[in-house]
Design an enzyme around this catalytic site. Structure first.
Site, PDB file in Angstrom:
ATOM      1  N   THR A 156       0.813  -1.218   0.000  1.00 49.11           N
ATOM      2  CA  THR A 156       0.000   0.000   0.000  1.00 49.11           C
ATOM      3  C   THR A 156       0.845   1.266   0.000  1.00 49.11           C
ATOM      4  OG1 THR A 156      -1.765  -1.104   1.160  1.00 49.11           O
ATOM      5  CG2 THR A 156      -1.722   1.271   1.357  1.00 49.11           C
ATOM      6  N   ASP A 193       1.609  -6.583  -4.547  1.00 51.08           N
ATOM      7  CA  ASP A 193       0.775  -6.606  -3.351  1.00 51.08           C
ATOM      8  C   ASP A 193       1.309  -7.787  -2.544  1.00 51.08           C
ATOM      9  OD1 ASP A 193      -2.544  -5.951  -2.597  1.00 51.08           O
ATOM     10  OD2 ASP A 193      -1.455  -7.593  -1.616  1.00 51.08           O
ATOM     11  N   SER A 194       1.494  -7.619  -1.254  1.00 53.33           N
ATOM     12  CA  SER A 194       2.192  -8.675  -0.501  1.00 53.33           C
ATOM     13  C   SER A 194       1.372  -9.957  -0.387  1.00 53.33           C
ATOM     14  CB  SER A 194       2.621  -8.178   0.873  1.00 53.33           C
ATOM     15  OG  SER A 194       1.543  -8.133   1.762  1.00 53.33           O
ATOM     16  N   SER A 195       0.114  -9.932  -0.792  1.00 50.42           N
ATOM     17  CA  SER A 195      -0.652 -11.187  -0.854  1.00 50.42           C
ATOM     18  C   SER A 195      -0.077 -12.098  -1.937  1.00 50.42           C
ATOM     19  CB  SER A 195      -2.127 -10.910  -1.131  1.00 50.42           C
ATOM     20  OG  SER A 195      -2.632 -10.131  -0.083  1.00 50.42           O
ATOM     21  N   THR A 254       1.563  -4.849   4.145  1.00 49.15           N
ATOM     22  CA  THR A 254       1.384  -5.306   5.531  1.00 49.15           C
ATOM     23  C   THR A 254       0.812  -6.718   5.616  1.00 49.15           C
ATOM     24  OG1 THR A 254      -0.789  -4.239   5.598  1.00 49.15           O
ATOM     25  CG2 THR A 254       1.080  -2.990   6.477  1.00 49.15           C
ATOM     26  N   ASP A 255       0.073  -7.143   4.560  1.00 48.93           N
ATOM     27  CA  ASP A 255      -0.666  -8.409   4.674  1.00 48.93           C
ATOM     28  C   ASP A 255       0.219  -9.592   5.044  1.00 48.93           C
ATOM     29  OD1 ASP A 255      -2.933  -7.023   4.107  1.00 48.93           O
ATOM     30  OD2 ASP A 255      -3.135  -7.727   2.029  1.00 48.93           O
ATOM     31  N   THR A 294      -0.500 -22.501  19.704  1.00 52.03           N
ATOM     32  CA  THR A 294      -1.830 -22.190  20.217  1.00 52.03           C
ATOM     33  C   THR A 294      -2.559 -21.162  19.338  1.00 52.03           C
ATOM     34  OG1 THR A 294      -3.052 -21.178  22.039  1.00 52.03           O
ATOM     35  CG2 THR A 294      -0.740 -20.564  21.845  1.00 52.03           C
ATOM     36  N   CYS A 323      -4.334 -18.970  20.634  1.00 51.31           N
ATOM     37  CA  CYS A 323      -4.321 -17.709  21.388  1.00 51.31           C
ATOM     38  C   CYS A 323      -3.143 -16.866  20.928  1.00 51.31           C
ATOM     39  CB  CYS A 323      -4.126 -17.972  22.883  1.00 51.31           C
ATOM     40  SG  CYS A 323      -5.372 -19.037  23.584  1.00 51.31           S
TER      41      CYS A 323
END
Ligand code: ASP
Length: 361
Positions: free
Chosen positions: A33, A77-79, A109-110, A296, A298
């Site tokens: 971006t 695009d980092s995707s 950022t992705d 995990t 979490c």
């Protein structure tokens, strides 16, 4: 992907009459971006020539640094990030390692946390800063977070300690006032500027009026030359458990002919449903030399498989602890280790070891 890379200099290499060489930073623009612009027809953000966009940051000229740029062509695009592009980044850093004091990688950022994790393993013995950053709004927009992130990332990449050694010789992500160890980060926000968190390791620096480094938390490799690694194996998979998960799903993943490792995202401190078939499939995986790593679901905390019966059954089935590893880190560490063709036993031993500050044991 065919990448054309080129270097362009933003300012004269050396300032005349300077007693000491000014810091030098190589800015590697991969896309994301930060360098995008709105397509007037579709309204979607698309990559743009970064040199044009750098003109939006005249502040860079005020740095007393030599800043050169290296641009991926086309920017992505980092995707669309691929392990082959991590190899490309490692090659660029290796080729220019002796020329620059630090490196800043501009990245979408992705998948930035994946790239930062992968690079932390691929750049063994790193003794110079490699700082990844990007932005949530393009650098050409009025409210952009890109300028701030870029300027501070460059300053961090050039920062030295009083003995002139680099302040942060690690692969890091700098984003919205925080410098984090790269292999500890996760993207947590698709809306706000504070897009990244390091849940299980404190930040390496906080940026306000001053840049406050937590020097005791910064990792320093023992002396030795940079050891770049280029081999990665993509035959890995990430599997998230959920109440009601079917035997066929686990069975299918374990029996995939090419699969060599599974990151199993379990509940709480590393627990899983007590199903006979789950343990049977995991034991079968171990027999076939497939590494299963328990992390995990979490975001904060670590796996402790001895704590509950629901975790112990996994340990007894041969599952390896991922401790407090992020998913991004566990999967890239596996790609890295498998790429080196270690035996399953050696891979399990190394998964259990802290290689680049990625786990707390
Ligand atoms: N899709 C973008 C990318 O990761 C998002 C960003 O840069 O923030 O390349």
């Amino acid at each position: 992907m065919n990448l054309i890379l080129y270097i362009c200099s933003l300012k004269p290499r050396f300032l005349e009459n300077m007693k000491e060489k000014s810091p030098s930073v190589l800015l590697i623009y991969t896309g994301g971006t930060i360098g995008m612009i709105e397509n007037p027809d579709t309204g979607a953000l698309e990559s743009f020539n970064f040199d044009e966009l750098l003109k939006q940051v005249p502040e860079l000229k005020r740095f007393n640094y030599q800043i050169d740029t290296y641009q991926f062509q086309p920017p992505i695009d980092s995707s669309d990030m691929e392990p082959e592009l991590w190899v490309k980044m490692v090659r660029i850093i290796e080729e220019h390692y002796d020329t620059y004091d630090g490196f800043v990688i501009l990245h979408g950022t992705d998948t930035m946390a994946y790239t930062a994790s992968a690079l932390s393993f691929m750049l063994e013995n790193l003794a110079k800063p490699v700082i990844l950053t990007g932005s949530q709004l393009p650098i050409g927009m009025l409210r952009t977070d890109g300028k701030e992130n870029l300027i501070t990332a460059i300053e961090i990449a050039a920062a030295r300690r009083p003995d002139r050694s680099p302040m942060v010789p690690e692969v890091c992500i700098f984003f919205e006032n925080e410098l984090m160890r790269g292999n500890r980060t996760t993207k947590v926000n698709a809306e706000n500027f504070n897009a990244f968190r390091s849940f299980n390791y404190p930040v390496l620096a906080t940026v306000g009026i001053h840049i406050r480094y937590n020097e005791h938390l910064i990792r320093r490799c023992p002396d030795g030359p940079l050891k770049p690694h280029y081999l990665l194996d993509k035959n890995v998979v990430m599997l998230t458990l959920f109440p009601g998960i079917q035997e066929s799903v686990i069975g299918m993943v374990v029996r995939m002919p090419t699969i060599k490792a599974i990151v199993l995202k379990t509940f709480g401190s590393g627990n899983a449903p007590q199903k006979e078939w789950l343990v049977r499939h995991l034991k079968e995986a171990e027999r076939r030399g497939i590494i299963v790593v328990n992390i995990t679901q979490c975001p904060r905390g670590a796996v402790e498989m001895r704590r509950y019966g629901t975790g112990l059954q996994l340990l007894q089935a041969g599952v390896v602890s991922g401790y407090d590893s992020t998913p991004e880190c566990a999967i890239t560490k596996l790609m890295f280790l498998l790429g080196h063709d270690f035996s399953p036993e050696e891979t399990r031993r190394l998964m259990d070891s802290d290689l680049a500050g990625e786990i707390t044991k």
